[in-house]
Every structure is written in structure tokens, then in C-alpha cells.
Design a protein around this motif. Structure first.
Motif, PDB file in Angstrom:
ATOM      1  N   LYS A  62      20.591   6.232  -7.609  1.00 33.97           N
ATOM      2  CA  LYS A  62      21.235   7.399  -6.995  1.00 33.97           C
ATOM      3  C   LYS A  62      20.194   8.488  -6.757  1.00 33.97           C
ATOM      4  O   LYS A  62      19.409   8.811  -7.648  1.00 33.97           O
ATOM      5  CB  LYS A  62      22.354   7.914  -7.904  1.00 33.97           C
ATOM      6  N   GLU A  93      22.551   6.406  -2.147  1.00 37.30           N
ATOM      7  CA  GLU A  93      22.531   5.384  -3.202  1.00 37.30           C
ATOM      8  C   GLU A  93      21.992   4.087  -2.599  1.00 37.30           C
ATOM      9  O   GLU A  93      22.380   3.701  -1.497  1.00 37.30           O
ATOM     10  CB  GLU A  93      23.932   5.155  -3.774  1.00 37.30           C
ATOM     11  N   ASN A 118      32.125   4.313  -6.397  1.00 36.59           N
ATOM     12  CA  ASN A 118      31.331   5.135  -7.329  1.00 36.59           C
ATOM     13  C   ASN A 118      31.814   5.019  -8.768  1.00 36.59           C
ATOM     14  O   ASN A 118      31.748   5.952  -9.546  1.00 36.59           O
ATOM     15  CB  ASN A 118      31.333   6.617  -6.912  1.00 36.59           C
TER      16      ASN A 118
END
Length: 826
Positions: free
Chosen positions: A409, A309, A390
Motif C-alpha cells: 500500500k 496498492e 480492502n
């Protein structure tokens, strides 16, 4: 004659047919450790830099030194690596700077008695004043006018607590020398230099003296020449949580003309980050489009699959003059793109003028393709925590200190490349004699910033390819002409010089390329800033050289400026409503305008531009005939060094200005006029040689023997083969200069050890061969590589130590391109 040089872009077809320019490591890598690395370079308002070797060592900063927070963090299989910026620790004001909140103090301008810097000192007889202190005529943020040479200031502050164990900072702005004390202890002694919004962390020993109750901040400032300014304040760190302490490992940093490349290792992946400003001077819409790219390429070093990410976070500070101002934020989607937007709540368009300012109208944007992208707006700790966990915090909208974040992502199997875009819509850019002008890219008001971002997104592959080719060609050609050190300095100068200007269109249709006199007095359209910066624009696009001059011609031709010589400026940035500088530079500016008009004609092979302005050029030429040979006591472009009479280098400028007028007349078929003025110039040059001769060199001023100065103005006589001055003058000067060089370059003249780096390039171009040229350039390269003053390139530097004297981020580094200009003229 002018060489017929094919535009660099004809190479694109061949280049792109054989390789993918985005992936190709085509450019010559720069070995220069930049004093500061250009990141986002649009104009004087949106100009962001990394002041440190590693991109993650400090916050990204505006050229003024104020933080422009821009964070970059990569998460690899759950492990965090910060690769850009630093989490900004909020500083709480204990005693604010005057540019945020005016403060009262006691001051005196005559030397005080001993112990004046202690709390117990009796300051009866001192005056009451409100900071900032400065020369009001040139420093618009001044509250108390200070025109004396020196000032001593006592500022009592009351603390609500002892500060032992706290992280405490002193912030100060000074022009020139400053010494600062906390409760009688010296904490700053700048020496002979200037600085703005410098922060230093106080030692534990000093912090121990900061007790609850009364304390004293005291300061001394010495205004050596022209402008004076003095302001200081005290701050402490707000205690808080750090989310991204772990950093990537930076492997390389490489500055090219339009791009800055970084490479990092982040555990099992390699990360490449490139900042691109596709500022091609032959494409005015693109040059002025307020959008830059941040490209990121992630590659698995172990060839395994990884969950990755990429997180980017920007602050509202990008759209604020002061972090204390209120801002508004919002997020929205438009077709395939997500837009994060922030701006000040007040939106006082073109409401401020001055030097140490940041824009606080219009809107900053961070934009990405919305595929696999999440975005958040909110308080920094909340959005950082959600990235770590997250989770997705709610997207907020409204006022406050909301940060902007984008997260991409990726399931990384081999390598992945993507981008975000950073840009600024200033709505209106310049006020020009009472009329507000939009930026050139949207001069008619028929486009929008959303259109600009969509266009930038669609053109990305093409523009990155063109940037790569451009950068490669600059490094290759400039290395061949002047050596690797020369090429590296010009590559670093390219974006700095352009981004210190704003391109707009005048109501009459003229192009206006208006400079801001960065880190000086904030003047707009300064002629003696145009003069040194012009080689860059003459080399790539003479239309932009005209755009540097059109407003000065208009100022005189409209009758708004009535003096028989050229104006110094047209206002204080961004308000171009007429000269605001406190003194004229009659010989300087008239010579500049005449020489540059001649340069444009030579580059174009046509004197049509001169013909358009012939009447005012004649007035200026005649003024120089009358006043130019032995100039009276007046300012010149090197006014920071003081003004004086009988300036030999200024006389050269006047003589070449007259000669330029004569040469232009010849190009226009006015033979008698040409013969007359060229003959006058040659006769003056003979007299100059007699007056200036001082043994094996030539004097600083006609009336002082055993002095010397760089005669950089002679360069035009050589470049355009004007045959005005005897060639042995430059030969003698070059030989003499080589005996006067210090470790970091050739001093400006015999008075001081400091120099102007741009003038060194002009002087070096007088050299008879490239090896001698390199002898002058190499010390400047060494200075930029070794200087401890980490700011966008300074042009006013010491030659005997690795410190700048003043100035940073100025357009005059465009003058570095003068060697290449010479190569284009035969």
C-alpha cells in the motif's frame, strides 16, 4: 593471441558516479518482438515466460507451456488494472492426459480403412494399449511402446452431459506430425512439427457433437525420426467469477540480456515493471543463486496524490509437476522480510526424470519487505475479493490449492520504486552417479534459502546497477560487431541459454554445468548440446566451458564409459548416472570434445586442461583418424533430420578434432605429436575437398551430387586460424548459401526447408565481412519477430514460413555468441 579485454565491471565506478543506474535509461532499447519474453529464469525447473505481446494477455508459463500463474494487479484510487498474467480458468478433465492418468485405447500401426476416426467404425483387429504412446528408450513417460513410423489411436469416452454452449478444449502432445478428430471432425492438423501440452479451444460446431454418452477422440501421429510420443485429452472450463477483467495498457516491452522491461499506463499513473536475473558468468555464486527480482516503479502522470496498492499472486503450480498434485503453503516473517512458501506435499526429491516435467520437490518462495505489506494465503476467490474490498482474509496454512499473495500500500505523491523477489530452493539439484548434489550456491549445505533472499535483498541496488551496465554493454558491443539485429537476438538468448543448465559441484570438486535437453528427450549433459552452446561460456568464462565437459571426461576416465569415443550424455535430467540416449554419436561427440578442449586452451592461452585429460583425448583423436574422414552410417547432432553415411560436415568436425589434438600437443611442447596430427588433418582436408567438391559448392554427402549443406563446423578453422582447410572452401560455400536463402533464413541442407538457427550464426561467422554476416542474421531476426509459435526461442525452424519445426527453450542459442567469440580472438 587473445585480446586482453577489461571486464565489463570496471565501467561501474565511472558509470555509477555520474548517474543512478536504476533510473538511467542507459541501454539500447530492443526492437525485437520476442516469441516469448523471459521473466524468471533460474534453471530448467524454474523458468517462467510470457508467451504473448502484452504481459496480461495470458497466464505466465513454464517453458514447457504449462501455466505458472503469476498475477499482478494495481489499484489506483479504487480502480483496478491487471498488468500481469490472467486469472486462471480451471479446466475440468473430461478425458485426462496420460501424464496425469493413464488411459486405454485401441490402436494400430498400419494404415486403417476409411472412417476409422468415427464412433461407428468396427475396430476389430486393432490392439489394446495404454497411453501415452511413445519410444520408451527415450521417452520415460511412455506406457505403451511405439517404435513404428505411424500410429492411429481410437479413444472412446463417456460424457455425463451434453456440452453444447460449454468452452471445451483439446490438449495434446505429439512427436512428430499429428492429426486429431472429435467424433469424426478434424480439429488439429499440425503438419511436420512437434509440440507438447498444446491446448486448442474447440469450435461451437465441434462442441455440438459432444453428447451425453459415448463419444470418440481419434488421433494419428507420424514419427519421422528418432523419438515418438503421442497423448491427448479433453477438458471443459469451470464456470466461475472473474475479479480482474480490466487491464492496464501496455506501452512497451524490451528484452535485454539480464532484464525484461515493461511499461504500462494505469489511469493517472505510469507503471514500470522489470524482471531481473543477475546471471553474471564470472560470479558463480551469484549466477547460481536461485533468486530473481521483480521491480515495480509507479509514477503519477498528473503529479497529483493517489492511493495505490500493488497486488501480486502466485500459484502452487510453481512447485508442482501437475496441478492435480497436493501442495502445502505457509507464510512467515524473518527479520525485515515476509516469506510466502509453497511446495508439494509428497516431496519426492529427485524422484522423476524426463523432458516434459516440472519440479515437484523443494519450495517456491515469493518474498517482500514487510513494511506496508500485507500477505495472505488462501483460496483464490477469497484473497482476490479481500484485496478488492480492502479487507484482510485470514492467513491460512496447510494443504490444498491455496494461492500466495502480497499487497503493498502506497500513498503516491510523485513516484515510488520497490520490489519483490521470486525464488526456488530445490534442496538437491542433481543425482550424479548415485550421489545427490546440492546447487552450487549451497554446495556444502552450510547456507539456507533465507540467507540467499536476505543477501539478494541487501545487494539489490548494486546488482540492478550492474545488470543495467551489463545489458548496455552487450547491446552496444554486439551491435558494433554484428549489427543491431545480432545484438537483439543475443540479448534474448542470454538468459535462455544459461537457465537451461544447472551448476553443481562434483564430489571431486569439479564444476559441473549440466544442460537439460529441453523440448527434445530431456537428456542431461548432452555433448552435442554443449558444443553449440559453448561460445557463450567460452566468451565470458572458460571455467564454465570446462564445467560443460568435466562430467564427460570423468565418465570415460572413471571406467564407467568404456567405448573408444565420447559418450552422448550422462543420463536423463536430473539423474546423471550414465548415458540413457538410445544411440551413440561416435564421430560427433569425439570431435566436439576435442575441438572445445582446444577452444578452452586458446581462450586461456594455456593447454593445462588438455594435459589433465590427455590420455582420453588421445584415444578419441586416434578414433577419428581411423573413422573420421568418411563417416559410416551414424547419428550426428542433426539427428532429427535422419542419420546417413558419408556426411561431409561431420567429416569436417572429425578433421578439425584431429587438428585440435595436434595444436594442443604443440601448446604442450610435444612437437613430434603436433606435427604428426596436424599433418594428418591437413592431408584429410585435401582429400575432403576432392571428395566433396560439387561444382561451385560442396556436397551434403560424399556419394550424392547436386546436394549441399551448411558446413558450419569450418568456423573453428577460421576463428583459431588453424590453416587446415583451403580458405576458398568457405568462400565458395558462403557465396553459394546466399543463393539458397529463404525469407526466414538458410536451410540446414538441400533435403528440407527447415534449419537450425544456431548453425546459421556459425555459418554467418564464416562470412568475409560484417555486411555479409548480417545477410544471414537478418532473416533469423525476422523469424523470431514474426513467428506465430509463441514459445521461448526455437532453434529448429522453417525458413519458408513463420513456424518452428520443433524445439524451444534450449541452451544451444548460446551458439549465437560465436561472432563475439571470434572478435575476442586475434
Amino acid at each position: 593471441m587473445i585480446k586482453k579485454i577489461k571486464t565489463i565491471f570496471v565501467l561501474l565506478g565511472v558509470f555509477l558516479s555520474s548517474c543512478n543506474a536504476q533510473k538511467e535509461e542507459a541501454h539500447l532499447v530492443s526492437g525485437l518482438r520476442a516469441p516469448a519474453y523471459p521473466l524468471v529464469t533460474i534453471d530448467p525447473n524454474t523458468s517462467a515466460w510470457s508467451y504473448t505481446d502484452n504481459l496480461y494477455d495470458e497466464s505466465v508459463k513454464h517453458w514447457t507451456g504449462r501455466n505458472f500463474p503469476l498475477l499482478g494487479v494495481i489499484k489506483v484510487d479504487g480502480q483496478l488494472y491487471r498488468f500481469m498474467g490472467k486469472e486462471e480458468v480451471e479446466l475440468l478433465s473430461l478425458a485426462p492426459m496420460g501424464d496425469n492418468l493413464a488411459w486405454n485405447a485401441r490402436y494400430i500401426t498400419a494404415a486403417p480403412n476409411a472412417n476409422w476416426n468415427t464412433l461407428e467404425f468396427d475396430d476389430t483387429g486393432w490392439r489394446d494399449g495404454t497411453a501415452p504412446f511413445g519410444t520408451k528408450v527415450n521417452e520415460p513417460r511412455t506406457v505403451t511402446n511405439w517404435e513404428d513410423e505411424k500410429i492411429w489411436v481410437r479413444r472412446e469416452i463417456v460424457l455425463e452431459e451434453d456440452l453444447i454452449g460449454k468452452n471445451v478444449y483439446l490438449e495434446f502432445t505429439h512427436d512428430d506430425d499429428a492429426t486429431l478428430y472429435v467424433n469424426g471432425m478434424e480439429v488439429v492438423n499440425t503438419g511436420n512439427k512437434t509440440g507438447k501440452n498444446t491446448k486448442i479451444k474447440l469450435s461451437d460446431e465441434v462442441v455440438k457433437t459432444l453428447k451425453k454418452g459415448k463419444n470418440l477422440l481419434a488421433g494419428y501421429c507420424h514419427n519421422r525420426v528418432a523419438n515418438g510420443f503421442f497423448d491427448f485429452g479433453l477438458f471443459k472450463e469451470k464456470e466461475g467469477q472473474t475479479f480482474f477483467a480490466n487491464t492496464a495498457k501496455q506501452i512497451s516491452a524490451d528484452v535485454q540480456a539480464t532484464q525484461t522491461h515493461y511499461t504500462f499506463t494505469c489511469g493517472p499513473v505510469e507503471l514500470k515493471v522489470t524482471f531481473t536475473a543477475p546471471m553474471f558468468l564470472d560470479n558463480l555464486e551469484l549466477m547460481s543463486r536461485p533468486v530473481n527480482y521483480l521491480t515495480y516503479e509507479v509514477k503519477a502522470s498528473d503529479k497529483q496524490e493517489h492511493q495505490v496498492e500493488i497486488y501480486f499472486e502466485a500459484s502452487p503450480n510453481w512447485a508442482l509437476d501437475s496441478p492435480l498434485q497436493e501442495s502445502t503453503t505457509e507464510a512467515f516473517e524473518d527479520n525485515n522480510l515476509v516469506f510466502l512458501k509453497t511446495g508439494s506435499k509428497s516431496q519426492d526429491i529427485l524422484g522423476k526424470k524426463g523432458d516434459d516435467l516440472r519440479i515437484d520437490w523443494g519450495y517456491f518462495y515469493m518474498v517482500a519487505d514487510k513494511q506496508n505489506t500485507t500477505y495472505q494465503i488462501g483460496e483464490s476467490s477469497a484473497i482476490r475479493a479481500s484485496f478488492i474490498k480492502n479487507s484482510e482474509a485470514a492467513v491460512e496454512k496447510g494443504t490444498g490449492k491455496n494461492q500466495l499473495s502480497l499487497t503493498k500500500k502506497i500513498t503516491l505523491k510523485n513516484e515510488y520504486t520497490d520490489k519483490i523477489m521470486l525464488g526456488y530452493d530445490d534442496v538437491f539439484s542433481i543425482q550424479y552417479f548415485g550421489e545427490n548434489l546440492r546447487p552450487y550456491w549451497n554446495a556444502e549445505g552450510k547456507s539456507s534459502i533465507l540467507d540467499a533472499f536476505h543477501k539478494s535483498y541487501d545487494q539489490y541496488n548494486d546488482l540492478i546497477a550492474k545488470s543495467t551496465v551489463f545489458d548496455h554493454k552487450l547491446m552496444s558491443d554486439f551491435s558494433e560487431e554484428g549489427g543491431q539485429a545480432y545484438a537483439e537476438l543475443c540479448a534474448l538468448a542470454y538468459r535462455q541459454a544459461i537457465a537451461a543448465h544447472k551448476l553443481v559441484k562434483a564430489p571431486n570438486g569439479d564444476l559441473l554445468l549440466l544442460s537439460k535437453e529441453n523440448d527434445s528427450n530431456g537428456s542431461i549433459g548432452t555433448v552435442d548440446v554443449t558444443y553449440p552452446s559453448a561460445p557463450l561460456f567460452l566468451y565470458y568464462n572458460p571455467e564454465l566451458a570446462k564445467a560443460l565437459m568435466n562430467f564427460i571426461f570423468y565418465y570415460s576416465e572413471s571406467g564407467k564409459w568404456t567405448k573408444p569415443f565420447a559418450a552422448h550424455d550422462v543420463g536423463t535430467y536430473p539423474l546423471a548416472n550414465g548415458q540413457t540416449y538410445g544411440g551413440d554419436m561416435p564421430v560427433e561427440e569425439s570431435g566436439n570434445m576435442l575441438i572445445l578442449t582446444h577452444a578452452i586452451a586458446k581462450m586461456e592461452g594455456d593447454a593445462a586442461y588438455a594435459k589433465k585429460h590427455w590420455s582420453v583425448l588421445t584415444t578419441w583423436a586416434d578414433y577419428l583418424v581411423e573413422n573420421g574422414l568418411d563417416p559410416e552410417n551414424q547419428l550426428c547432432t542433426d539427428d532429427f533430420a535422419g542419420h546417413f553415411a558419408h556426411n561431409a560436415n561431420l567429416s569436417i568436425k572429425a578433421i578439425l578434432g584431429i587438428a585440435s589434438y595436434g595444436k594442443l600437443a604443440g601448446m604442450l611442447g610435444e612437437t613430434k605429436v603436433a606435427d604428426k596430427y596436424v599433418a594428418i588433418a591437413r592431408e584429410m582436408a585435401k582429400e575432403w575437398k576432392r571428395m566433396a567438391k560439387d561444382g561451385d559448392h560442396y556436397k551434403l554427402t560424399f556419394d550424392k551430387s547436386n546436394t549441399w549443406s551448411q558446413k558450419y563446423n569450418l568456423v573453428w578453422d577460421k576463428i583459431f586460424d588453424m590453416d587446415i582447410f583451403d580458405v576458398d572452401i568457405a568462400q565458395d560455400e558462403i557465396a553459394y548459401y546466399l543463393t539458397k536463402q529463404n525469407v526466414y533464413g538458410l536451410p540446414l541442407d538441400s533435403r528440407e526447408t527447415y534449419t537450425k538457427s544456431d548453425w546459421i550464426f556459425w555459418t554467418a561467422t564464416l562470412a568475409p565481412d560484417v555486411e555479409t554476416f548480417k545477410k544471414f542474421i537478418s532473416p533469423v531476426h525476422r523469424f523470431m519477430h514474426e513467428t506465430t509459435d509463441r514459445v521461448p526461442m526455437s532453434d529448429w525452424i522453417y525458413t519458408d514460413k513463420a513456424n518452428r519445426r520443433g524445439f524451444k527453450a534450449r541452451s544451444v542459442v548460446g551458439g549465437y555468441f560465436i561472432k563475439m567469440l571470434e572478435s575476442k580472438v586475434k
